[in-house]
Design a protein around this motif. Structure first.
Motif, PDB file in Angstrom:
ATOM      1  N   UNK A  38      42.297  24.625  53.857  1.00 25.71           N
ATOM      2  CA  UNK A  38      41.862  25.795  54.639  1.00 25.71           C
ATOM      3  C   UNK A  38      41.675  27.053  53.797  1.00 25.71           C
ATOM      4  N   UNK A  39      41.401  26.889  52.510  1.00 24.51           N
ATOM      5  CA  UNK A  39      41.251  28.046  51.624  1.00 24.51           C
ATOM      6  C   UNK A  39      39.781  28.388  51.417  1.00 24.51           C
ATOM      7  N   UNK A  40      39.568  29.588  50.900  1.00 28.20           N
ATOM      8  CA  UNK A  40      38.217  30.038  50.550  1.00 28.20           C
ATOM      9  C   UNK A  40      38.155  30.224  49.049  1.00 28.20           C
ATOM     10  N   UNK A  41      37.035  29.797  48.442  1.00 30.96           N
ATOM     11  CA  UNK A  41      36.882  29.870  46.983  1.00 30.96           C
ATOM     12  C   UNK A  41      36.104  31.114  46.587  1.00 30.96           C
ATOM     13  N   UNK A  42      36.592  31.775  45.544  1.00 33.65           N
ATOM     14  CA  UNK A  42      35.885  32.920  44.969  1.00 33.65           C
ATOM     15  C   UNK A  42      36.200  32.965  43.485  1.00 33.65           C
ATOM     16  N   UNK A  43      35.177  32.763  42.666  1.00 38.50           N
ATOM     17  CA  UNK A  43      35.294  32.823  41.208  1.00 38.50           C
ATOM     18  C   UNK A  43      36.386  31.904  40.655  1.00 38.50           C
ATOM     19  N   UNK A  44      36.467  30.695  41.174  1.00 41.85           N
ATOM     20  CA  UNK A  44      37.420  29.709  40.673  1.00 41.85           C
ATOM     21  C   UNK A  44      38.816  29.794  41.271  1.00 41.85           C
ATOM     22  N   UNK A  45      39.059  30.776  42.119  1.00 35.07           N
ATOM     23  CA  UNK A  45      40.357  30.916  42.778  1.00 35.07           C
ATOM     24  C   UNK A  45      40.201  30.540  44.251  1.00 35.07           C
ATOM     25  N   UNK A  46      41.077  29.675  44.713  1.00 34.60           N
ATOM     26  CA  UNK A  46      41.077  29.250  46.107  1.00 34.60           C
ATOM     27  C   UNK A  46      42.224  29.969  46.800  1.00 34.60           C
ATOM     28  N   UNK A  47      41.904  30.724  47.860  1.00 31.92           N
ATOM     29  CA  UNK A  47      42.892  31.568  48.505  1.00 31.92           C
ATOM     30  C   UNK A  47      43.014  31.226  49.981  1.00 31.92           C
ATOM     31  N   UNK A  48      44.266  31.127  50.414  1.00 32.42           N
ATOM     32  CA  UNK A  48      44.596  30.901  51.819  1.00 32.42           C
ATOM     33  C   UNK A  48      45.363  32.117  52.306  1.00 32.42           C
ATOM     34  N   UNK A  49      44.870  32.748  53.364  1.00 33.70           N
ATOM     35  CA  UNK A  49      45.566  33.874  53.990  1.00 33.70           C
ATOM     36  C   UNK A  49      45.916  33.461  55.406  1.00 33.70           C
ATOM     37  N   UNK A  50      47.197  33.566  55.751  1.00 34.26           N
ATOM     38  CA  UNK A  50      47.631  33.141  57.084  1.00 34.26           C
ATOM     39  C   UNK A  50      48.776  34.023  57.578  1.00 34.26           C
ATOM     40  N   UNK A  51      48.884  34.113  58.890  1.00 34.08           N
ATOM     41  CA  UNK A  51      49.998  34.839  59.508  1.00 34.08           C
ATOM     42  C   UNK A  51      51.176  33.907  59.786  1.00 34.08           C
ATOM     43  N   UNK A  52      51.029  32.646  59.427  1.00 28.54           N
ATOM     44  CA  UNK A  52      52.081  31.642  59.637  1.00 28.54           C
ATOM     45  C   UNK A  52      53.108  31.730  58.503  1.00 28.54           C
TER      46      UNK A  52
END
Length: 76
Positions: A38-52
């Motif tokens: 469930x992450x988003x990729x930007x410039x080789x970094x995969x980031x997941x932001x969640x309130x969980x």
């Protein structure tokens, strides 16, 4: 909010992240590297932001277990 980041290109496929946080990480059958679900990729970094907040502890364990130190976990 919990923010988890994976620098996937440097992954060596050791599988520790999946063992520590199976609900957030999975190994790719295609290239044997870790995938942050469930992450988003930007410039080789995969980031997941969640309130969980319940995922924080296991993602923190995955960060500590990673031998190449490509996972970061923080609360913001």
């Amino acid at each position: 909010m919990v923010v988890v980041t994976l620098q996937r290109e440097k992954c060596i496929g050791c599988n520790y992240c999946v063992e520590m946080a199976p609900s957030e990480f999975q190994m790719s059958k295609k290239d044997g590297k870790s995938v942050l679900l469930h992450s988003k990729e930007k410039k080789g970094f995969y980031t997941l932001k969640t309130h969980d907040d319940s995922i924080f502890d296991e993602c923190q364990q995955a960060q500590k277990a990673c031998p190449v130190k490509i996972i970061t976990t923080k609360k913001v």
